[in-house]
Design a protein around this motif. Structure first.
Motif, PDB file in Angstrom:
ATOM      1  N   ALA A 188      36.695  43.434  42.779  1.00  0.00           N
ATOM      2  CA  ALA A 188      35.621  42.415  43.355  1.00  0.00           C
ATOM      3  C   ALA A 188      35.402  41.338  42.558  1.00  0.00           C
ATOM      4  O   ALA A 188      35.590  40.129  43.140  1.00  0.00           O
ATOM      5  N   ASP A 189      35.415  41.664  41.315  1.00  0.00           N
ATOM      6  CA  ASP A 189      35.266  40.235  40.353  1.00  0.00           C
ATOM      7  C   ASP A 189      36.562  39.452  40.425  1.00  0.00           C
ATOM      8  O   ASP A 189      36.243  38.208  40.304  1.00  0.00           O
ATOM      9  N   ARG A 190      37.327  39.993  40.259  1.00  0.00           N
ATOM     10  CA  ARG A 190      38.948  39.346  40.198  1.00  0.00           C
ATOM     11  C   ARG A 190      39.088  38.679  41.670  1.00  0.00           C
ATOM     12  O   ARG A 190      39.402  37.336  41.502  1.00  0.00           O
ATOM     13  N   SER A 191      38.663  39.030  42.500  1.00  0.00           N
ATOM     14  CA  SER A 191      38.750  38.577  43.876  1.00  0.00           C
ATOM     15  C   SER A 191      37.705  36.956  44.083  1.00  0.00           C
ATOM     16  O   SER A 191      37.913  36.153  44.573  1.00  0.00           O
ATOM     17  N   ALA A 192      36.767  37.425  43.137  1.00  0.00           N
ATOM     18  CA  ALA A 192      35.865  36.272  43.307  1.00  0.00           C
ATOM     19  C   ALA A 192      36.074  35.099  41.865  1.00  0.00           C
ATOM     20  O   ALA A 192      35.559  34.308  41.809  1.00  0.00           O
ATOM     21  N   GLY A 193      37.284  35.305  41.452  1.00  0.00           N
ATOM     22  CA  GLY A 193      37.566  34.515  40.203  1.00  0.00           C
ATOM     23  C   GLY A 193      37.095  34.731  38.910  1.00  0.00           C
ATOM     24  O   GLY A 193      37.091  33.883  38.026  1.00  0.00           O
ATOM     25  N   ARG A 194      36.444  35.942  38.948  1.00  0.00           N
ATOM     26  CA  ARG A 194      35.993  36.302  37.491  1.00  0.00           C
ATOM     27  C   ARG A 194      36.892  37.366  36.960  1.00  0.00           C
ATOM     28  O   ARG A 194      36.766  38.383  37.131  1.00  0.00           O
TER      29      ARG A 194
END
Length: 452
Positions: free
Chosen positions: A113-119
């Motif tokens: 989820a973090d990756r999907s949000a650019g984190r």
């Protein structure tokens, strides 16, 4: 030197609930934080490039200002130790920690989820069975054991490999243990030295049952994937774990059937706990309803400390490695977790690797072992734990198992993550008195279907 708080083994009511590690947090330190690494005095001749472990290049140190680490909640203090060291070593660097995930499966979902949000995440902790997911879906980078300190126990690095690649560096390693009430055993005329095989355990249970002590002789919990772990550890003692060399389910071997027969006999002694912590250890350590039970070695020290501290309400307790099948040898299946590097940028990866090295410092490993009695991954940490092992000599045999540890199964397929629970459910059925042959066949069929 970064000081690591020495955390004493937790009381059983807490330690038996928490099965992953706590370490120590950093507080005060001198001007040179590298002193906290305390590199070993022996030559770095174990295939290690730097006796003190990998360091990022000056160019990358100047460039990288933020690192992000994700771990499960019970590793919060260990992560803080690495953060304290690295931020002191590199002024201006910030290590952001996210330790809100309650378990390793939730952690994978959180990182995605973090990756999907650019984190992006630079360093993450993975349960051994989830390392293939980190390699396949999260892009965990291949690491070299040569990056580690010379004091890191290189015999353990294989536990972090996936398809021959070093995807994670083992941080905390456990195996199954059998804990016993020595007072009950002695009243029944049982020598704990006979508990090394399942035949010895059955003979002991029969003596306890016949001794008139009104206590259940044996309890084998199945929750938290203990059912699969117990079955696999038994089968592994005959050289055939429940996952074959090609990653396929192997629950139809003679060793698996022999293990199931032992479980069927264990069913005759009473009701077995569904949960190893909330029920199994509670029944053993506090209610004194069972004479022997299966636990992870990570809960042994805390449990022994609590029991010994109860005075007249307590009892003498001991622990031994989980028994083998008759004629087998100790090849226990390892539990635990590994550190992974997810950064793809060269400099972020260099700094993330240095964070991994700091998280594996002898002080952090020693503090973690004192908090929860995992098998130490650093040889220098073992030397720092002399008084700890004098207090808990029962733990020494588990350290001796390192050369014979077997990797935990990592099941393939979109639904492979469901296999441990499916097998554990079938083990629970056996322990409830259902036919072991049918239950084992059902476990094999389910595992094959889930791993397609």
């Amino acid at each position: 030197m970064i000081r690591i708080r020495r955390m004493l083994p937790l009381p059983v009511a807490a330690a038996m609930i928490i099965l992953t590690a706590c370490g120590g947090g950093g507080d005060a330190s001198p001007a040179d934080p590298a002193e906290s690494l305390r590199p070993t005095a022996r030559p770095a001749d174990a295939g290690v490039d730097n006796v003190a472990g990998a360091k990022a290049s000056p160019a990358c140190v100047a460039q990288v200002k933020t690192l992000r680490m994700s771990a499960v909640g019970t590793l919060n203090d260990v992560a803080k130790s690495g953060k304290a060291y690295l931020e002191k070593a590199h002024p201006g660097l910030t290590v952001d920690l996210n330790t809100s995930a309650p378990d390793y499966t939730s952690l994978v979902q959180q990182i995605s989820a973090d990756r999907s949000a650019g984190r992006s995440v630079d360093v993450a902790v993975a349960g051994f069975d989830l390392l293939p997911t980190f390699a396949r879906d999260l892009g965990a980078q291949e690491l070299s054991p040569r990056l580690l300190r010379a004091s890191y126990d290189q015999r353990l690095v294989g536990l972090g490999q996936v398809a021959g690649k070093q995807i994670g560096i083992p941080q905390q390693v456990s195996s199954l243990a059998l804990v016993y009430n020595l007072d009950v055993l002695q009243k029944a005329g049982v020598d704990p030295a006979t508990l090394g095989t399942t035949d010895g355990v059955i003979a002991a249970a029969d003596k306890i049952k016949a001794s008139g002590q009104n206590i259940q002789p044996l309890d084998l919990p199945t929750g938290q994937q203990f059912g699969q772990w117990i079955l696999n550890t038994l089968a592994s003692s005959k050289g055939t774990p429940i996952q074959d060399a090609n990653g396929r389910p192997a629950l139809n071997t003679p060793a698996a059937r022999e293990a199931a027969a032992f479980l069927a006999k264990a069913a005759s002694y009473g009701t077995h706990s569904a949960d190893p912590t909330q029920q199994g250890l509670l029944r053993f350590g506090i209610r004194r309803q069972t004479a022997m039970t299966a636990v992870t070695v990570a809960s042994v020290a805390g449990g022994l400390k609590f029991i010994a501290g109860q005075g007249t309400k307590g009892f003498r307790a001991g622990a031994v490695p989980f028994p083998t099948l008759p004629g087998g040898t100790q090849h226990p299946v390892a539990g635990g977790n590994a550190l992974t590097v997810l950064s793809t940028d060269r400099c972020q990866r260099e700094m993330a690797t240095e964070l991994v090295v700091s998280l594996l410092s002898p002080d952090v490993v020693a503090a973690s072992t004192e908090a929860l009695s995992y098998i130490p991954v650093d040889t220098q940490a073992v030397s720092q734990l002399g008084s700890f092992y004098e207090t808990y000599p029962q733990l020494k045999p588990f350290n001796a198992l390192i050369p014979s540890l077997v990797k935990a199964p990592a099941w393939s397929g979109a639904r492979g993550g469901e296999v441990p629970s499916a097998i554990s459910d079938q083990v629970q059925r056996i322990l409830k008195g259902e036919d072991p042959v049918r239950a084992l066949a059902a476990a094999q069929s389910q595992a094959v279907e889930l791993t397609r």
